[in-house]
Motif scaffolding. Structure first.
Motif, short mmCIF file in Angstrom:
data_model
loop_
_atom_site.label_atom_id
_atom_site.label_comp_id
_atom_site.label_asym_id
_atom_site.label_seq_id
_atom_site.Cartn_x
_atom_site.Cartn_y
_atom_site.Cartn_z
N THR A 131 15.93 20.99 37.18
CA THR A 131 16.47 20.50 35.90
C THR A 131 17.98 20.31 36.00
O THR A 131 18.52 19.29 35.56
N LEU A 132 18.66 21.27 36.60
CA LEU A 132 20.10 21.14 36.79
C LEU A 132 20.43 19.98 37.73
O LEU A 132 21.35 19.20 37.49
N ARG A 133 19.65 19.83 38.80
CA ARG A 133 19.89 18.75 39.77
C ARG A 133 19.69 17.39 39.13
O ARG A 133 20.46 16.45 39.37
N ARG A 134 18.64 17.26 38.31
CA ARG A 134 18.35 15.98 37.64
C ARG A 134 19.43 15.60 36.63
O ARG A 134 19.57 14.44 36.28
N ALA A 135 20.19 16.59 36.16
CA ALA A 135 21.25 16.32 35.19
C ALA A 135 22.37 15.49 35.81
O ALA A 135 23.16 14.90 35.08
N GLY A 136 22.42 15.42 37.12
CA GLY A 136 23.47 14.67 37.79
C GLY A 136 24.73 15.50 37.95
O GLY A 136 24.91 16.51 37.28
N ALA A 137 25.59 15.03 38.85
CA ALA A 137 26.83 15.75 39.12
C ALA A 137 27.61 15.90 37.82
O ALA A 137 27.64 14.98 37.01
N PRO A 138 28.16 17.06 37.58
CA PRO A 138 28.32 18.24 38.43
C PRO A 138 27.16 19.24 38.35
O PRO A 138 27.36 20.42 38.61
N ALA A 144 20.32 23.80 26.43
CA ALA A 144 19.67 22.60 26.97
C ALA A 144 18.63 22.98 28.02
O ALA A 144 17.55 22.40 28.08
N LEU A 145 18.96 23.98 28.84
CA LEU A 145 18.02 24.43 29.86
C LEU A 145 16.76 25.03 29.24
O LEU A 145 15.65 24.66 29.60
N SER A 188 15.55 24.67 26.29
CA SER A 188 14.80 23.67 25.52
C SER A 188 13.98 22.79 26.45
O SER A 188 12.82 22.49 26.18
N THR A 189 14.58 22.38 27.56
CA THR A 189 13.88 21.54 28.53
C THR A 189 12.74 22.29 29.19
O THR A 189 11.66 21.75 29.38
N LEU A 190 12.98 23.55 29.51
CA LEU A 190 11.99 24.34 30.24
C LEU A 190 10.99 25.05 29.33
O LEU A 190 10.07 25.68 29.82
N MET A 191 11.20 24.95 28.02
CA MET A 191 10.29 25.52 27.04
C MET A 191 10.07 27.03 27.25
O MET A 191 8.95 27.49 27.37
N VAL A 192 11.19 27.76 27.34
CA VAL A 192 11.14 29.22 27.41
C VAL A 192 12.06 29.78 26.33
O VAL A 192 12.90 29.06 25.79
N THR A 193 11.91 31.04 26.05
CA THR A 193 12.76 31.67 25.03
C THR A 193 14.15 31.93 25.60
O THR A 193 14.34 31.96 26.83
N SER A 194 15.10 32.16 24.72
CA SER A 194 16.47 32.45 25.18
C SER A 194 16.51 33.76 25.97
O SER A 194 17.27 33.89 26.93
N GLY A 195 15.70 34.74 25.58
CA GLY A 195 15.64 36.01 26.32
C GLY A 195 15.13 35.82 27.73
O GLY A 195 15.68 36.38 28.69
N THR A 196 14.10 35.02 27.86
CA THR A 196 13.56 34.71 29.19
C THR A 196 14.62 33.97 30.01
O THR A 196 14.81 34.25 31.19
N LEU A 202 28.56 27.17 30.50
CA LEU A 202 27.58 26.24 31.04
C LEU A 202 26.98 26.83 32.31
O LEU A 202 27.59 27.70 32.94
N VAL A 203 25.83 26.35 32.69
CA VAL A 203 25.16 26.78 33.92
C VAL A 203 25.30 25.65 34.91
O VAL A 203 24.99 24.49 34.60
N GLN A 204 25.73 25.98 36.12
CA GLN A 204 25.98 24.95 37.13
C GLN A 204 25.39 25.38 38.47
O GLN A 204 25.46 26.56 38.85
N LEU A 205 24.82 24.42 39.19
CA LEU A 205 24.35 24.70 40.54
C LEU A 205 25.55 25.00 41.44
O LEU A 205 26.60 24.35 41.32
N THR A 206 25.40 25.96 42.31
CA THR A 206 26.41 26.21 43.34
C THR A 206 26.17 25.20 44.48
O THR A 206 25.09 24.57 44.54
N PRO A 207 27.11 25.06 45.39
CA PRO A 207 26.84 24.19 46.55
C PRO A 207 25.56 24.61 47.30
O PRO A 207 24.77 23.76 47.71
N ALA A 208 25.35 25.92 47.43
CA ALA A 208 24.11 26.40 48.09
C ALA A 208 22.89 26.01 47.28
O ALA A 208 21.84 25.66 47.84
#
Length: 175
Positions: free
Chosen positions: A67-74, A81-82, A84-92, A119-125
């Motif tokens: 989901t993060l990768r599909r969002a495009g750089a960065p 947003a995560l 909501s897209t993944l349909m999980v609770t905020s606690g999860t 915000l949540v961002q992918l690391t280079p790894a």
């Protein structure tokens, strides 16, 4: 007494035959497509997980990284947003974010548009890993669908899209 084995029948046909025998007054035909979808989902998830396990990922970890990768750089989204897209609770979501942070696949960064949020961002790894895994995942899915002709796949996709849209509209109407 077990049902006779027919090479063109599946496990759901056996269940439907049992209901016809036990409740001939009941039209159990809706159990056919629903049961097949459920069984396909269970079997597909097993095979998808096997692919992800090769990269030491679970399905939910793949989903979040993808989901993060599909969002495009960065490769950055808000936690809202995560989840909501993944349909999980905020606690999860909080638990999952911590796990991926520990593995150094994501980081939390300040939101330049709202100083109160992160915000949540992918690391280079994380980017390297998801790029590898998504290629293997697509190859795996292609293999899983290889028993079906291109025409059958197109028809199946069209029919499943219609069902999904109907279910999504019904869900929105009930909400």
């Amino acid at each position: 007494m077990p049902e006779k084995t027919n090479p063109t029948h599946d496990a759901v046909d056996t269940i439907l035959a049992q209901w016809r025998r036990e409740r001939p007054d009941l039209d159990a035909s809706p159990m056919g497509p629903i049961g097949r979808l459920k069984r396909c989902t269970a079997l597909l998830e097993q095979r998808l997980e096997a692919c992800f396990n090769h990269y030491e990922l679970t399905m939910w970890e793949f989903d979040m990284l993808a989901t993060l990768r599909r969002a495009g750089a960065p490769y950055c989204l808000s936690p809202t947003a995560l989840f909501s897209t993944l349909m999980v609770t905020s606690g999860t979501m909080t638990h999952r974010l911590k796990r991926l942070e520990t593995r150094e696949l994501i980081i939390r960064v300040a939101n330049p548009h709202d100083a109160r949020s992160m915000l949540v961002q992918l690391t280079p790894a994380g980017v390297v890993l998801i790029n590898q895994v998504v290629e293997a995942h697509v190859d795996n899915e292609r293999q899983l669908l290889s028993a079906l002709s291109a025409e059958t796949l197109t028809s199946l996709d069209t029919q499943l899209r219609a069902l999904l849209r109907s279910l999504e509209q019904d869900g929105a109407a009930q909400a």
